[in-house]
Design an enzyme around this catalytic site. Structure first.
Site, PDB file in Angstrom:
ATOM      1  N   LYS A 111      67.070 -37.590  29.750  1.00 32.29           N
ATOM      2  CA  LYS A 111      68.417 -37.215  30.206  1.00 32.29           C
ATOM      3  C   LYS A 111      69.468 -38.156  29.626  1.00 32.29           C
ATOM      4  O   LYS A 111      70.552 -37.723  29.219  1.00 32.29           O
ATOM      5  CB  LYS A 111      68.495 -37.234  31.747  1.00 32.29           C
ATOM      6  N   LYS A 194      55.829 -20.882  23.169  1.00 32.32           N
ATOM      7  CA  LYS A 194      55.857 -20.325  24.518  1.00 32.32           C
ATOM      8  C   LYS A 194      57.166 -19.619  24.851  1.00 32.32           C
ATOM      9  O   LYS A 194      58.229 -20.102  24.484  1.00 32.32           O
ATOM     10  CB  LYS A 194      55.678 -21.467  25.516  1.00 32.32           C
ATOM     11  N   LYS A 197      60.490 -21.562  25.972  1.00 34.33           N
ATOM     12  CA  LYS A 197      60.551 -22.908  25.386  1.00 34.33           C
ATOM     13  C   LYS A 197      61.888 -23.143  24.683  1.00 34.33           C
ATOM     14  O   LYS A 197      62.492 -24.200  24.816  1.00 34.33           O
ATOM     15  CB  LYS A 197      59.396 -23.104  24.380  1.00 34.33           C
TER      16      LYS A 197
END
Ligand code: TRP
Length: 330
Positions: A111, A194, A197
């Site tokens: 983050k 995926k 994703k």
């Protein structure tokens, strides 16, 4: 029977990848265990969403989970912020969480890298809130993906540290519950692996997508120039479409296109058209249920109220015990 807790992100619509993954497992688990599923709206505040949009997206997520088959009569389905006991336990657990270990958490470092302008204390203590979510119901099983393993390890550390500090076995250890090879692989349409994703427009088919949107997305899916030798193995670029077909199409349809592939006379355009129609059929009942529930404010409000009531009943028991152990109850 064990106690299961899982938090659902409060933003983003459900796609077929979620449907064949987490949701199907939740639906199965709700009949085998004491399950608590909640929408993690407090966690979402770390990114400062706008109030109107925020309220709407929390409601949407609830609608889609109900439509997909989570049964509020069987499991406890609630919104995190409706259970103030969680916030109080979070505050209390902050006293046994060390800043050093929180700073070393991979998701926190990620983050910082992505949003250097908004490194708030809520982000730092995200794992403490998540631990509170889980241990407030004394859960031992947490159905989450690999990306949440570290958070669970931290939850175990906080729980154990608390038990140790107060010399009482208040919290059991929660463990990630992986379905391992029971999970089917749902590839994205843009060849990025995926489904879900990548954030690309055409990558995922959402349960709420209209037939037109599904057709458009499928027709734009990445393919290659086709097989050159009979019976060759499928490269990633085209196995995607076959894998998706395996999820939504009939055995006859799958066999037909497998044959065409093996004989080197497959037409990807035809295959995509068929896949799109089969996806539309498959998602049709879900789309209908989403629309019905979306309109039914009474039902939604009842679900929200009952969920909060059931969750608070369980949460307040634990919190009372915690306050007593700490010496806060007079
Ligand atoms: N961190 C989880 C995610 O990003 C969401 C979450 C919040 C959660 N609290 C939880 C998951 C408690 C399981 C248990 O997906």
């Amino acid at each position: 029977m064990e106690t299961v807790v899982s938090g659902i992100r409060s933003t983003g619509n459900l796609h077929l990848g979620n449907y064949f993954g987490a949701i199907r497992n939740f639906i199965k688990m709700q009949h085998e265990h004491r399950c608590f599923f909640f929408i993690a709206d407090l966690h979402a505040l770390t990114t400062h969403p706008k109030a109107d949009q925020f309220r709407q997206s929390v409601r949407n997520v609830l609608v889609e989970y109900l439509a997909a088959g989570l049964d509020p009569e069987v499991s406890t389905l609630y919104i995190q912020s409706d259970v103030p006991e969680i916030s109080e336990l979070y505050l209390l657990m902050n006293m046994v969480a060390y800043v050093g270990e929180l700073e070393r958490c991979t998701s926190f470092k990620e983050k910082i890298r992505k949003h250097p302008d908004n490194i708030n204390a809520g982000l730092l203590t995200y794992p403490v809130l998540m631990a509170a979510d889980i241990i407030i119901h004394k859960a031992t099983k947490v159905p989450v993906g690999k990306d949440q393993e570290q958070h669970l390890e931290m939850a175990r550390n906080f729980a154990n540290r608390f038990n140790h500090l107060y010399e009482k076995d208040v919290f059991p250890e929660p463990y990630a519950y992986n379905f391992g090879n029971q999970l089917v692989k749902v590839p994205g349409l843009d060849g990025s692996g995926k489904m879900g994703k990548s954030e690309g427009e055409g990558n995922a088919i959402f349960l709420a997508d209209s037939p037109e949107v599904i057709r458009k997305k499928v027709m734009r899916a990445v393919t290659d120039s086709g097989p050159t030798e009979p019976g060759q193995t499928k490269p990633e670029s085209i196995s995607n479409l076959f894998q998706l077909m395996n999820l939504v199409s009939s055995a006859d349809t799958i066999a037909f296109f497998e044959e065409r592939w093996n004989a080197c006379d497959i037409r990807y355009g035809d295959m995509k058209k068929q896949l799109a129609e089969d996806m539309i059929l498959f998602t049709h009942p879900l789309r209908e249920r989403i629309a019905d529930i979306q309109k039914d404010d009474d039902l939604l409000n009842r679900v929200i109220r009952q969920g909060a009531e059931k969750a608070r009943e369980s949460a307040s028991k634990t919190l009372h015990e915690v306050r007593t152990v700490i010496g806060l109850n007079r």
